[in-house]
Design an enzyme around this catalytic site. Structure first.
Site, PDB file in Angstrom:
ATOM      1  N   ASP A  39     -40.484 -23.671  56.130  1.00 38.44           N
ATOM      2  CA  ASP A  39     -40.979 -23.955  57.282  1.00 38.44           C
ATOM      3  C   ASP A  39     -40.149 -25.075  58.353  1.00 38.44           C
ATOM      4  O   ASP A  39     -40.156 -24.867  59.337  1.00 38.44           O
ATOM      5  CB  ASP A  39     -42.637 -24.480  57.210  1.00 38.44           C
ATOM      6  CG  ASP A  39     -42.750 -25.712  56.275  1.00 38.44           C
ATOM      7  OD1 ASP A  39     -41.750 -26.160  55.672  1.00 38.44           O
ATOM      8  OD2 ASP A  39     -44.011 -26.079  56.459  1.00 38.44           O
ATOM      9  N   ASP A 174     -48.421 -25.953  56.639  1.00 41.67           N
ATOM     10  CA  ASP A 174     -49.935 -26.292  56.133  1.00 41.67           C
ATOM     11  C   ASP A 174     -50.915 -26.533  57.016  1.00 41.67           C
ATOM     12  O   ASP A 174     -52.017 -25.885  57.155  1.00 41.67           O
ATOM     13  CB  ASP A 174     -49.833 -27.467  55.254  1.00 41.67           C
ATOM     14  CG  ASP A 174     -48.682 -27.360  54.033  1.00 41.67           C
ATOM     15  OD1 ASP A 174     -48.425 -26.276  53.662  1.00 41.67           O
ATOM     16  OD2 ASP A 174     -48.516 -28.582  53.473  1.00 41.67           O
TER      17      ASP A 174
HETATM   18  C1  GLA Z   1     -45.452 -28.901  51.561  1.00 38.49           C
HETATM   19  C2  GLA Z   1     -45.209 -29.404  53.225  1.00 38.49           C
HETATM   20  C3  GLA Z   1     -44.899 -28.010  53.708  1.00 38.49           C
HETATM   21  C4  GLA Z   1     -43.905 -27.135  52.996  1.00 38.49           C
HETATM   22  C5  GLA Z   1     -44.008 -26.779  51.723  1.00 38.49           C
HETATM   23  C6  GLA Z   1     -43.049 -26.204  50.898  1.00 38.49           C
HETATM   24  O1  GLA Z   1     -46.508 -28.255  51.580  1.00 38.49           O
HETATM   25  O2  GLA Z   1     -46.217 -30.013  53.618  1.00 38.49           O
HETATM   26  O3  GLA Z   1     -44.619 -28.299  55.316  1.00 38.49           O
HETATM   27  O4  GLA Z   1     -42.574 -27.539  53.379  1.00 38.49           O
HETATM   28  O5  GLA Z   1     -44.252 -28.173  50.914  1.00 38.49           O
HETATM   29  O6  GLA Z   1     -42.930 -25.081  51.278  1.00 38.49           O
END
Ligand code: GLA
Length: 362
Positions: A39, A174
């Site tokens: 992301d 997320d």
């Molecule tokens: C955490 C971060 C997300 C993403 C994931 C890995 O959840 O908050 O932004 O980078 O790790 O995919």
């Protein structure tokens, strides 16, 4: 929408304040099906909200103060809505204060409120309890002021809160999944444009989460380091982000370097998200399972965010599934949960190969 949890929060609020809450808002946690650590490289991801989440019961206050109670922790925080100072050490008030600060920047007219938080997401299990908390707080603040905001506004504010108040340079996956997703529907999200589409899971499929029980410290530093390595790799290749890199350009990076391994993961992982979305559309369980297995191997060998105990759990589940679906580490890594996509009818037999309880996400 978790009505039970909202009712629970409202009861706890009445017990705490001695008067009824004006309402209770909810935000879910999320599981990422595939598309890990892409992301923040502007890539594509495929998360899905889960049933569990965070409820915030609220009542507006006329004095501009925020008084917030974390019911499960028996702890309270209080501050002026105009001065949500950053706590010295990141902890749950950091997310509340950060969300208040960031949402105030975006939405004029927020008012003080009494807020009671109740949640049923396991903490540190890789299911985005912090994004769930931030978005639920944001929804309660908006409701208390009689205002509305687009999900993307909430998502951006929650991401900024995580960056500035918790010190984690997270991406937007997320927060978008929590703010704009629908439980039971995979969200194919373009983290560059924030365009997304929702895809219901085939009825014969189930998504199961298995908590490894492993919780590691110093995860934030390891996460921020991975992000910095990806950005360094993009600079060396000469692209704005690894989203724009292709496999042929990996040879521009020092052979065997951490940057090359990280970039190799990101480039292939974005392709796996496209393959998984196609498999989902075709209801092809073996094909989506193959993307999960390959994704895990890449997190283990190239991105180096897995742990031997988690690899063992993933292997046992994959052996049990025998190609009818697949499993992998989900979330940032270094502990937390694994996700499995499998035939709904096979869920009971999966319980036999794990020592921890299964959480049926869908
Ligand atoms: C955490 C971060 C997300 C993403 C994931 C890995 O959840 O908050 O932004 O980078 O790790 O995919």
């Amino acid at each position: 929408m978790s009505t039970d949890l909202q009712e629970h929060a409202a009861r706890q609020f009445a017990h705490w304040r001695g008067t009824a809450a004006d309402g209770a808002m909810f935000a879910p946690g999320r599981v990422n099906l595939i598309g890990e650590h892409v992301d923040y490289n502007d890539g594509l991801v495929l998360p899905m909200p889960v049933r569990e989440g965070t409820a915030v019961a609220w009542a507006a206050r006329g004095d501009g103060r925020i008084i917030v109670r974390a019911a499960d922790r028996h702890a309270t925080d209080e501050f002026a809505i105009t001065a949500p100072d950053r706590p010295a050490t990141p902890a749950w008030p950091s997310y509340v204060r950060g969300m208040v600060a960031m949402l105030r920047d975006q939405v004029p007219g927020l008012v003080g409120a009494d807020l009671l938080i109740a949640g049923n997401l396991p903490q540190g299990a890789g299911l985005s309890s912090s994004a769930s908390l931030c978005i639920a707080i944001g929804r309660a603040l908006l409701a208390a002021a009689g205002l509305a905001a687009e999900p993307v506004v909430l998502a951006r504010a929650a991401q900024a809160a995580e960056h500035d108040y918790a010190g984690v340079a997270c991406g937007i996956m997320d927060q978008m999944a929590v703010a704009a997703g629908v439980p039971g529907q995979a969200m194919l999200l373009d983290c560059r444009s924030l365009a997304f589409s929702l895809h219901p899971l085939p009825p014969a499929w189930s998504v199961v989460l298995i908590d490894s029980g492993i919780r590691r410290g110093l995860v934030d530093g390891a996460y921020n380091l991975r992000r910095a390595q990806c950005e360094a790799a993009a600079r060396t290749i000469g692209v704005a982000s690894l989203r724009d890199a292709d496999a042929g350009q990996l040879s521009l990076l020092a052979a065997g370097s951490a940057e090359q391994r990280r970039a190799a993961h990101v480039v292939a992982e974005i392709a796996r998200v496209r393959a998984a979305a196609a498999a989902l559309a075709a209801a092809d369980l073996p094909a989506i399972g193959a993307t999960l297995r390959a994704g895990h191997a890449s997190l283990r060998d190239l991105f180096e965010v897995s742990l031997p105990a988690i690899d063992g759990l993933v292997d046992r589940v994959n052996d049990q599934l025998g190609g009818q679906g697949g499993a992998r580490l989900t979330g940032a890594g270094f502990g937390g949960s694994i996700v499995a996509i499998l035939p709904r009818a096979a869920v009971p037999t999966l319980a036999a190969v794990t020592s921890t309880a299964l959480l049926t996400a869908w």
